[in-house]
Design a protein around this motif. Structure first.
Motif, PDB file in Angstrom:
ATOM      1  N   ALA A  58       0.836  -1.207   0.000  1.00 45.84           N
ATOM      2  CA  ALA A  58       0.000   0.000   0.000  1.00 45.84           C
ATOM      3  C   ALA A  58       0.870   1.255   0.000  1.00 45.84           C
ATOM      4  CB  ALA A  58      -0.931  -0.010   1.215  1.00 45.84           C
ATOM      5  N   ASN A  59       1.983   1.207   0.732  1.00 45.07           N
ATOM      6  CA  ASN A  59       2.870   2.367   0.785  1.00 45.07           C
ATOM      7  C   ASN A  59       3.742   2.491  -0.459  1.00 45.07           C
ATOM      8  OD1 ASN A  59       1.932   3.098   3.309  1.00 45.07           O
ATOM      9  ND2 ASN A  59       3.485   1.927   4.389  1.00 45.07           N
ATOM     10  N   SER A  60       4.110   1.363  -1.025  1.00 43.69           N
ATOM     11  CA  SER A  60       4.979   1.377  -2.200  1.00 43.69           C
ATOM     12  C   SER A  60       4.447   0.355  -3.209  1.00 43.69           C
ATOM     13  CB  SER A  60       6.419   1.046  -1.790  1.00 43.69           C
ATOM     14  OG  SER A  60       7.270   1.093  -2.913  1.00 43.69           O
ATOM     15  N   PRO A  61       3.396   0.696  -3.943  1.00 40.68           N
ATOM     16  CA  PRO A  61       2.772  -0.281  -4.844  1.00 40.68           C
ATOM     17  C   PRO A  61       3.636  -0.561  -6.071  1.00 40.68           C
ATOM     18  CG  PRO A  61       1.755   1.867  -5.126  1.00 40.68           C
ATOM     19  CD  PRO A  61       2.707   1.991  -3.980  1.00 40.68           C
ATOM     20  N   ARG A  62       3.371  -1.698  -6.676  1.00 42.71           N
ATOM     21  CA  ARG A  62       4.024  -2.025  -7.938  1.00 42.71           C
ATOM     22  C   ARG A  62       3.433  -1.173  -9.067  1.00 42.71           C
ATOM     23  NH1 ARG A  62       3.468  -8.346  -8.545  1.00 42.71           N
ATOM     24  NH2 ARG A  62       1.315  -7.781  -8.104  1.00 42.71           N
ATOM     25  N   SER A  63       4.191  -1.063 -10.147  1.00 47.64           N
ATOM     26  CA  SER A  63       3.749  -0.220 -11.265  1.00 47.64           C
ATOM     27  C   SER A  63       4.009  -0.922 -12.583  1.00 47.64           C
ATOM     28  CB  SER A  63       4.481   1.137 -11.243  1.00 47.64           C
ATOM     29  OG  SER A  63       4.235   1.828 -10.036  1.00 47.64           O
ATOM     30  N   GLU A  72      15.844   2.131 -13.562  1.00 42.03           N
ATOM     31  CA  GLU A  72      16.642   2.383 -12.357  1.00 42.03           C
ATOM     32  C   GLU A  72      15.892   3.278 -11.382  1.00 42.03           C
ATOM     33  OE1 GLU A  72      21.001   4.280 -11.108  1.00 42.03           O
ATOM     34  OE2 GLU A  72      20.397   4.118 -13.222  1.00 42.03           O
ATOM     35  N   ASP A  73      15.217   4.310 -11.896  1.00 38.20           N
ATOM     36  CA  ASP A  73      14.451   5.205 -11.031  1.00 38.20           C
ATOM     37  C   ASP A  73      13.241   4.496 -10.431  1.00 38.20           C
ATOM     38  OD1 ASP A  73      16.253   7.131 -11.614  1.00 38.20           O
ATOM     39  OD2 ASP A  73      15.000   8.182 -13.076  1.00 38.20           O
ATOM     40  N   MET A  74      12.598   3.621 -11.217  1.00 35.55           N
ATOM     41  CA  MET A  74      11.418   2.919 -10.716  1.00 35.55           C
ATOM     42  C   MET A  74      11.775   1.925  -9.615  1.00 35.55           C
ATOM     43  SD  MET A  74       8.726   4.156 -12.121  1.00 35.55           S
ATOM     44  CE  MET A  74       7.607   2.924 -11.481  1.00 35.55           C
ATOM     45  N   LEU A  75      12.963   1.336  -9.693  1.00 41.78           N
ATOM     46  CA  LEU A  75      13.377   0.367  -8.675  1.00 41.78           C
ATOM     47  C   LEU A  75      13.766   1.054  -7.370  1.00 41.78           C
ATOM     48  CD1 LEU A  75      15.502  -2.132 -10.813  1.00 41.78           C
ATOM     49  CD2 LEU A  75      13.190  -2.435  -9.930  1.00 41.78           C
ATOM     50  N   ASP A  76      14.039   2.349  -7.428  1.00 41.15           N
ATOM     51  CA  ASP A  76      14.374   3.102  -6.214  1.00 41.15           C
ATOM     52  C   ASP A  76      13.100   3.723  -5.667  1.00 41.15           C
ATOM     53  OD1 ASP A  76      15.618   4.382  -4.185  1.00 41.15           O
ATOM     54  OD2 ASP A  76      16.548   5.930  -5.417  1.00 41.15           O
ATOM     55  N   SER A  77      12.453   3.026  -4.728  1.00 42.72           N
ATOM     56  CA  SER A  77      11.153   3.471  -4.213  1.00 42.72           C
ATOM     57  C   SER A  77      11.363   4.365  -2.998  1.00 42.72           C
ATOM     58  CB  SER A  77      10.303   2.249  -3.847  1.00 42.72           C
ATOM     59  OG  SER A  77       9.053   2.652  -3.328  1.00 42.72           O
ATOM     60  N   SER A  89       9.647  14.600 -24.715  1.00 45.22           N
ATOM     61  CA  SER A  89       8.499  15.097 -25.481  1.00 45.22           C
ATOM     62  C   SER A  89       7.253  14.261 -25.242  1.00 45.22           C
ATOM     63  CB  SER A  89       8.840  15.099 -26.981  1.00 45.22           C
ATOM     64  OG  SER A  89       9.085  13.767 -27.433  1.00 45.22           O
ATOM     65  N   LEU A  90       7.399  13.083 -24.648  1.00 45.87           N
ATOM     66  CA  LEU A  90       6.253  12.207 -24.419  1.00 45.87           C
ATOM     67  C   LEU A  90       5.622  12.516 -23.066  1.00 45.87           C
ATOM     68  CD1 LEU A  90       7.679   8.782 -25.649  1.00 45.87           C
ATOM     69  CD2 LEU A  90       6.075  10.270 -26.839  1.00 45.87           C
ATOM     70  N   PRO A  91       4.310  12.566 -22.980  1.00 45.39           N
ATOM     71  CA  PRO A  91       3.664  12.744 -21.670  1.00 45.39           C
ATOM     72  C   PRO A  91       3.813  11.476 -20.817  1.00 45.39           C
ATOM     73  CG  PRO A  91       2.009  12.349 -23.366  1.00 45.39           C
ATOM     74  CD  PRO A  91       3.332  12.482 -24.087  1.00 45.39           C
ATOM     75  N   ALA A  92       3.765  11.641 -19.495  1.00 47.73           N
ATOM     76  CA  ALA A  92       3.951  10.499 -18.589  1.00 47.73           C
ATOM     77  C   ALA A  92       2.731   9.597 -18.522  1.00 47.73           C
ATOM     78  CB  ALA A  92       4.280  11.007 -17.186  1.00 47.73           C
ATOM     79  N   GLU A  93       1.550  10.146 -18.931  1.00 50.42           N
ATOM     80  CA  GLU A  93       0.345   9.330 -18.857  1.00 50.42           C
ATOM     81  C   GLU A  93       0.465   8.126 -19.784  1.00 50.42           C
ATOM     82  OE1 GLU A  93       0.380  12.521 -19.250  1.00 50.42           O
ATOM     83  OE2 GLU A  93      -0.601  13.359 -17.477  1.00 50.42           O
ATOM     84  N   GLY A  94       0.137   6.964 -19.230  1.00 47.77           N
ATOM     85  CA  GLY A  94       0.170   5.753 -20.027  1.00 47.77           C
ATOM     86  C   GLY A  94       1.489   5.010 -19.964  1.00 47.77           C
ATOM     87  N   HIS A  95       2.536   5.688 -19.522  1.00 45.44           N
ATOM     88  CA  HIS A  95       3.836   5.029 -19.416  1.00 45.44           C
ATOM     89  C   HIS A  95       4.108   4.534 -17.989  1.00 45.44           C
ATOM     90  CE1 HIS A  95       5.167   6.015 -23.477  1.00 45.44           C
ATOM     91  NE2 HIS A  95       4.558   7.203 -23.302  1.00 45.44           N
ATOM     92  N   ILE A  96       3.421   5.097 -17.004  1.00 40.50           N
ATOM     93  CA  ILE A  96       3.516   4.632 -15.617  1.00 40.50           C
ATOM     94  C   ILE A  96       2.100   4.431 -15.097  1.00 40.50           C
ATOM     95  CG2 ILE A  96       4.322   5.146 -13.288  1.00 40.50           C
ATOM     96  CD1 ILE A  96       6.432   6.954 -14.468  1.00 40.50           C
ATOM     97  N   VAL A  97       1.732   3.186 -14.874  1.00 42.76           N
ATOM     98  CA  VAL A  97       0.387   2.855 -14.374  1.00 42.76           C
ATOM     99  C   VAL A  97       0.551   2.107 -13.059  1.00 42.76           C
ATOM    100  CG1 VAL A  97      -1.770   1.656 -14.831  1.00 42.76           C
ATOM    101  CG2 VAL A  97      -0.484   2.698 -16.723  1.00 42.76           C
TER     102      VAL A  97
END
Length: 203
Positions: A58-63, A72-77, A89-97
């Motif tokens: 709940a504090n650090s959910p999977r994505s 590397e950034d995603m593994l550092d919670s 140039s790409l928006p973040a929506e859809g790339h991190i769920v």
């Protein structure tokens, strides 16, 4: 040595005393009180670990992430941590769920009360007898006293089962002292030093 007995000494008794709180039929070694509730403790441990795992998720959910996100950034919670994108140039929506996990920590921890009650039923050691229940003051006085009496009877039963072994143990010590003590011993009894000679004891 192996199956060969090198020396056999006649003895008036076997100087070994064995005691157990819960005897088993046709068994020399019985069960301890801990053995009766160890399975409940293992279940409580598993439930508690599951509750903590749920709290961690709940504090650090999977994505779910795409190839445009820095792994590397995603593994550092870290709280408030930065996640870099491969293409600005790409928006973040859809790339991190984020993967939504149901938060069930409260329900899981509350279920530990069930295992505590089961442990009391198996062992007979009530929390009212040990004085560890903070809410006991809200219970009826008569019911609390009845539970305390039943728990004390359980403890007394265990003591009565083990008493003959304690008696036999001291009989063995008494006999060995009479047979092998070759000089007087000085012991402190009730704050005073006394000289005791086991060879002078009556049979």
């Amino acid at each position: 040595v192996g199956r060969t007995v090198l020396f056999a000494e006649p003895a008036s008794r076997i100087p070994v005393a064995s005691m157990t709180p819960q005897p088993l039929p046709h068994r020399h070694i019985g069960m301890s009180t801990a053995e009766t509730v160890i399975s409940v403790q293992e279940q409580k441990t598993a439930v508690k670990r599951g509750g903590l795992d749920n709290l961690y998720l709940a504090n650090s959910p999977r994505s779910l992430i795409s190839s445009k996100v820095s792994l590397e950034d995603m593994l550092d919670s870290r709280p408030g941590g930065v996640v870099r994108m491969m293409d600005d140039s790409l928006p973040a929506e859809g790339h991190i769920v984020p993967v939504v996990h149901p938060f069930a920590f409260n329900e899981i921890i509350q279920s530990l009360e069930y295992f505590d009650q089961e442990r009391q039923n198996i062992s007979g050691a009530s929390r009212y007898f040990s004085g560890t229940d903070a809410g006991a003051i809200n219970k009826t006085m008569g019911g609390t006293i009845a539970l305390q009496n039943m728990a004390s009877l359980r403890v007394e039963h265990i003591a009565r089962v083990m008493a003959p072994a304690v008696e036999y143990l001291f009989e063995c010590v008494h006999e060995l002292l009479q047979e092998h003590a070759n000089k007087a011993m000085t012991i402190k009894l009730r704050g005073q030093w006394l000289s005791v000679d086991p060879q002078m004891w009556r049979t």
